[in-house]
Design an enzyme around this catalytic site. Structure first.
Site, PDB file in Angstrom:
ATOM      1  CG  HIS A 164      -1.763   1.184   1.422  1.00 53.16           C
ATOM      2  ND1 HIS A 164      -3.100   1.224   1.078  1.00 53.16           N
ATOM      3  CD2 HIS A 164      -1.473   2.413   1.921  1.00 53.16           C
ATOM      4  CE1 HIS A 164      -3.582   2.432   1.359  1.00 53.16           C
ATOM      5  NE2 HIS A 164      -2.618   3.171   1.870  1.00 53.16           N
ATOM      6  CD  GLU A 165       1.917   3.367   3.797  1.00 48.83           C
ATOM      7  OE1 GLU A 165       1.982   4.419   3.143  1.00 48.83           O
ATOM      8  OE2 GLU A 165       1.018   3.156   4.648  1.00 48.83           O
ATOM      9  CG  HIS A 220       0.572   6.133  -0.715  1.00 50.44           C
ATOM     10  ND1 HIS A 220      -0.507   6.799  -1.239  1.00 50.44           N
ATOM     11  CD2 HIS A 220       0.117   5.501   0.392  1.00 50.44           C
ATOM     12  CE1 HIS A 220      -1.569   6.574  -0.473  1.00 50.44           C
ATOM     13  NE2 HIS A 220      -1.218   5.783   0.517  1.00 50.44           N
ATOM     14  CG  ASP A 265      -4.554   6.735   1.573  1.00 52.63           C
ATOM     15  OD1 ASP A 265      -4.054   5.627   1.274  1.00 52.63           O
ATOM     16  OD2 ASP A 265      -4.060   7.502   2.415  1.00 52.63           O
TER      17      ASP A 265
END
Ligand SMILES: *[C@@H]1O[C@H](CO)[C@@H](O)[C@H](O)[C@H]1NC(C)=O
Ligand SMILES: *[C@@H]1O[C@H](CO)[C@@H](O)[C@H](O)[C@H]1NC(C)=O
Ligand SMILES: *[C@@H]1O[C@H](CO)[C@@H](O)[C@H](O)[C@H]1NC(C)=O
Ligand SMILES: *[C@@H]1O[C@H](CO)[C@@H](O)[C@H](O)[C@H]1NC(C)=O
Ligand SMILES: *[C@@H]1O[C@H](CO)[C@@H](O)[C@H](O)[C@H]1NC(C)=O
Ligand SMILES: *[C@@H]1O[C@H](CO)[C@@H](O)[C@H](O)[C@H]1NC(C)=O
Ligand SMILES: *[C@@H]1O[C@H](CO)[C@@H](O)[C@H](O)[C@H]1NC(C)=O
Ligand SMILES: *[C@@H]1O[C@H](CO)[C@@H](O)[C@H](O)[C@H]1NC(C)=O
Ligand SMILES: *[C@@H]1O[C@H](CO)[C@@H](O)[C@H](O)[C@H]1NC(C)=O
Ligand SMILES: *[C@@H]1O[C@H](CO)[C@@H](O)[C@H](O)[C@H]1NC(C)=O
Length: 874
Positions: free
Chosen positions: A156-157, A160, A167
């Site tokens: 998830h990170e 980014h 998000d």
């Protein structure tokens, strides 16, 4: 004539500040390599942390492989541990550093927030700055329950950081209203669940509805149904087992009021990854792997004590002002900047190269002065850079036979007379960090490349620059550097705040004649010549404040009778072991620009990972031809600035000029108000609980975050960024249209629509645009894909305000809007040359007529859970 203390402050900068972002991460075939995970020196030794990092990246690698069509995985990662950790198993670090690492393991910020997050502030699709994991997060398995497994959170990170997606949940707008239904902000919309408020005692209560908005009050939580999760997105809820992908267009919830839709024009995360990210070409051309990837390989490395060699140009063109400045700069470096126990060598080069000093451990002020006395004062001959470099490498090898992780600071004023391109490749391969400070633009391209590829810094010092350069760092910060040319008084103020004060020094460098200098402390003590030391040969006057300098505004007055240039530089260090100082980092979004796209200037003002807001930030961009542009950087969430109040101040730079330019920013606080904000975060969502077989199962609450404020008083800082280069294809920069509006919002009251946004400018976020075109539709996708087919709003009476102002306009639709209807709005702006901006974000608003008895308020006994869910499912 050269800038007086430019060279000196740049020296400081080269040493302390490695803040410029260059992503070393690469794709090697299907595998990511050069993934550096750096542990801060504030973290005490814990070998378990290394194991946990390895587990996280390994699990993440398989998850990543599944999520992106079996195309990519983590192949090689390097873990950089702090110098004070003990083990025989650590390898020597090469060019890896904590400052430049994109994955940082460090203590929580002062608010004790242990949540993982990614600092990102570029455009949609642009790489982020860094991921911050805390040691607590990695070591305490309670967090797995709250955020999902670490491998999933890492991916998830990673999304980014690497691909610039945002998000798909929203803490600010967890619900929105759409055509008669309350929806949870989520992706995909197929995810079902229930809404409840969790009481302080941990029991569930039906959500109450705010009659003003028809949305649930704060505290209402959406619990996703574990049995009903299909096609959810990693950017929404990575923690659930069935979630193994990023939302694609067909399942993307383009109406959800989340950052992804706002920043990325309502595009699906998958689309951004494959069409806009740094890996777009690779991802489209890569073939899926035929079998699952091997686990990542890891290397654990450590930096030893710093070893540095100054490689100084003493060729003929350095004679005169330049050699004096080199001497002033190197003197400041040796006296104040280089830390105790570091090793320093000095090499000079011109027609030949020679070692002025072999590696010497800095163990006392006497050693420092010995080195200072050796600095070259005369220059002649040609510029054999390769000879200088190789002499520098020889010196660096003296301690242990290799140059791994050692540093070269290369100072030169021109073009190599030898073949620098011939020796650059081996220098790049050596494992040493090579930084260059160049006095002129003709400096060989190879020097920029060496800095870039070895984790070094390239700084260009313009000959025209008569003002100042500023820098920041943990150990030594520049509070202020100012320069001027005058034949009278030169007065100013420097604020020493509570976070700094130790080793404070005022250094004044003058051009011709020793001026009179008075420095006054906040409580009124006066320091004059008798309290300062003067070096006539170096034309330098220094005042060192013993102990911790008194916080408050320090005033200086310098008086000269002859017309001359001088500069004053004030540096300081942390006052308290446990309070990291306020720091400023600045950089351009690119180091090279061909003039087809605008550039963006960023400055990050923070204290221990917390944003410092409400500061006044000015950037000065000065080209080698002497053109100077000053821009106020803003943290308003409009134009070039991604988020309001995140401590990142940004602005477009459109007045591009051919050649190299320098960048510096000056920061001071605007008012006495609190200046620390809770960090705005892109990060893994905390999961409050799930619905399992129709029943909500609560997770433990997330660890409390304390918002302890730190009163620091007035502060000033200055920072220098790496130089950048522009090569225009034409003679002038292109005409840039107004910037895209990113903060359009809409509201419907009765039959009146109220729109508000931040005004763009004539050129991106500067000046005043000519006109606006506003359109609306019942259909979001229609407006998004074909703005010109939307219904037009008459904007004849609307004339744009100056960039950065708030625009508020209301208008009536020509028909009555029915209760519950949702409408979508977008704006384009146009400049004098009729260049149109990109379409704004799409704002939505629903008309809500209030019934006589708003249910949540007048009828508390009602089962609102049922009401809300039925609203959701009608
Ligand atoms: C943060 O946590 C540490 C250790 O757990 C504690 O000593 C400190 O007081 C906390 N700080 C705040 C601001 O809550
Ligand atoms: C879920 O994803 C699969 C594979 O991408 C797709 O075939 C299916 O149609 C999707 N389901 C929904 C409801 O979008
Ligand atoms: C600068 O300060 C000095 C002494 O503090 C004062 O006499 C002088 O007038 C000031 N000059 C200016 C231009 O402010
Ligand atoms: C400056 O030096 C003089 C003479 O040594 C001394 O009397 C005075 O206290 C010093 N000023 C400060 C502010 O320390
Ligand atoms: C700053 O100096 C004071 C003495 O004035 C000392 O007690 C303190 O430890 C120093 N702080 C740091 C971070 O070195
Ligand atoms: C802070 O700065 C303002 C002006 O910028 C000044 O009026 C004020 O006195 C300063 N506060 C302190 C405590 O020095
Ligand atoms: C792990 O974190 C939880 C939640 O913050 C906390 O209650 C617990 O004490 C922590 N465990 C350890 C061993 O620190
Ligand atoms: C919109 O209509 C209302 C009455 O329905 C009127 O009071 C208002 O002035 C109108 N606003 C505009 C911008 O025309
Ligand atoms: C308008 O719609 C909302 C939500 O759908 C409903 O609560 C409200 O009672 C309706 N008002 C009227 C006057 O029909
Ligand atoms: C609310 O309605 C749901 C579904 O009908 C039911 O299971 C639940 O017990 C009700 N709760 C209350 C507090 O009446």
């Amino acid at each position: 004539m050269l800038p007086y203390n430019t060279v000196m402050t740049l020296f400081v900068l080269l040493w302390m500040l490695l803040s410029f972002t260059s992503t070393g991460i690469k794709l090697d075939g299907n595998g990511y390599v050069d993934v550096i995970i750096a542990i801060s020196s504030r973290v005490p030794q814990d070998d378990m942390l290394i194991d946990k990092i390895k587990e996280m990246v390994t699990e993440g690698s398989y998850y990543l492989y599944d999520a992106l069509d079996e195309k990519v995985y983590f192949k090689e990662a390097t873990i950089l541990v702090p110098p004070q950790w003990n083990s025989k198993d650590f390898f020597k670090a090469r060019t890896e550093s904590f400052e430049k690492a994109h994955i940082k393991i460090d203590n929580a910020n002062s608010a004790n927030n242990t949540e993982p997050y990614t600092k990102q502030y570029g455009e949609c699709g642009a790489e982020g700055e860094y991921i911050h994991f805390t040691p607590e997060y990695l070591l305490n398995d309670t967090f797995i329950q709250l955020y999902g497994s670490r491998g999933r959170v890492f991916v998830h990170e990673w999304a980014h950081l690497r691909w610039g997606v945002y998000d798909e949940y929203s803490k600010e707008k967890p619900f929105y209203f759409s055509n008669g239904r309350i929806e949870a902000t989520r992706c995909s919309k197929n995810i079902e669940g229930q809404f409840y408020e969790v009481t302080a005692g941990g029991s569930l209560q039906p959500c109450r509805i705010d009659p003003q908005t028809s949305l649930p009050y704060d505290g209402c939580t959406f619990f996703p149904d574990r049995n009903q999760i299909t096609n959810s997105s990693i950017m929404f809820l990575p923690s659930l087992d069935p979630v193994t992908a990023f939302c694609r267009e067909n399942e993307h919830n383009s109406q959800a009021q989340n950052m992804q839709n706002k920043k990325c024009s309502n595009k699906a995360t998958w689309t951004v990854i494959f069409e806009d990210s740094v890996d777009k070409d690779a991802l489209r051309s890569l073939k899926p792997l035929e079998s699952p990837p091997p686990p990542p390989s890891f290397k654990v490395v450590q930096r030893a004590q710093r070893v540095v060699c100054l490689v100084l140009d003493v060729s003929g063109s350095m004679e005169g002002a330049r050699i004096l400045q080199q001497q002033q700069a190197a003197t400041h470096f040796l006296r104040y900047i280089i830390e105790d126990q570091a090793s320093v060598g000095i090499v000079t080069f011109s027609t030949s190269a020679s070692t002025l000093r072999s590696l010497t451990i800095i163990d006392s002020d006497i050693t420092r002065e010995t080195l200072v006395q050796l600095l070259p004062k005369r220059a002649s001959g040609s510029t054999n850079m390769c000879l200088g470099l190789s002499q520098g490498f020889q010196v660096l090898q003296e301690d242990n036979g290799d140059v791994l992780g050692d540093e070269i600071i290369f100072l030169t004023d021109g073009q190599a007379t030898d073949n620098i391109d011939g020796c650059a490749p081996s220098a790049i391969q050596s494992g040493a960090i090579i930084s260059t400070l160049a006095f002129s633009d003709s400096a060989a391209q190879a020097l920029t490349e060496m800095a870039d590829k070895t984790g070094g810094t390239f700084i260009y010092a313009s000959d025209e620059l008569t003002s100042n350069q500023l820098m920041d760092a943990f150990a030594s910060l520049t509070l202020s550097t100012v320069g001027t040319r005058t034949s009278d008084w030169f007065n100013g103020t420097v604020s020493v705040d509570q976070t700094v004060g130790n080793k404070t020094s005022f250094v004044i460098i003058y051009e011709i004649r020793f001026p009179s200098i008075y420095i006054q402390s906040p409580s009124g003590s006066i320091y004059t010549q008798t309290n300062m030391s003067h070096d006539g040969l170096l034309k330098t006057v220094t005042l060192n404040i013993p102990g911790t300098a008194e916080p408050g505004d320090w005033k200086y007055s310098i008086q000269t009778t002859s017309n001359q240039a001088f500069t004053i530089t004030v540096t300081s260090q942390a006052a308290h072991e446990d309070v990291p100082p306020i720091i400023v980092k600045t950089h351009m979004n690119q180091q090279f620009n061909d003039g087809t796209k605008p550039m963006t200037v960023f400055a990050e003002v923070s204290q221990n990972y917390r944003p410092v807001i409400n500061a006044e930030v000015w950037a000065t961009l000065e080209s080698e031809t002497g053109s100077v542009h000053t821009l106020q950087l803003l943290d308003n969430g409009a134009g070039a600035d991604a988020f309001q109040g995140d401590g990142i101040y940004s602005r477009y730079f459109t007045k591009l000029v051919d050649g190299r330019s320098s960048l510096k920013v000056r920061v001071k606080n605007q008012d006495v108000q609190t200046r620390f904000a809770a960090p705005k975060k892109s990060g893994a969502p905390y999961v409050p609980g799930y619905v399992v077989n129709g029943v909500v199962q609560l997770n433990p609450p997330k660890p409390p975050v304390s918002e302890e404020l730190l009163e620091v008083g007035n502060f000033t800082r200055t920072a220098t960024g790496e130089s950048f280069k522009v090569k225009l294809s034409g003679t002038t920069p292109p005409n840039f249209p107004p910037n895209r509006i990113t903060d359009l919002s809409a509201e419907i009251q009765e039959d009146t629509v109220l729109l508000s946004w931040t005004a763009p400018g004539e050129d991106l976020d500067q000046g005043t645009a000519k006109s606006y075109e506003i359109r609306w539709s019942f259909d979001l996708d229609m407006l998004r894909n074909s703005f010109s087919n939307g219904h037009v709003v008459n904007t004849a009476a609307v004339s744009p305000h100056e960039a950065g102002s708030v625009e508020q306009h209301s208008f009536n639709l020509s028909f009555p809007i029915q209760n519950g209807t949702t409408l979508f709005f977008a704006v384009q702006s146009e400049d004098e040359q009729n260049a149109k901006s990109e379409t704004s974000n799409i704002a939505q608003a629903s008309k809500i007529l209030h019934g006589p008895k708003p249910p949540g308020v007048s009828n508390p006994g009602m089962n609102l859970t049922v009401l809300v869910i039925s609203l959701l499912h009608v």
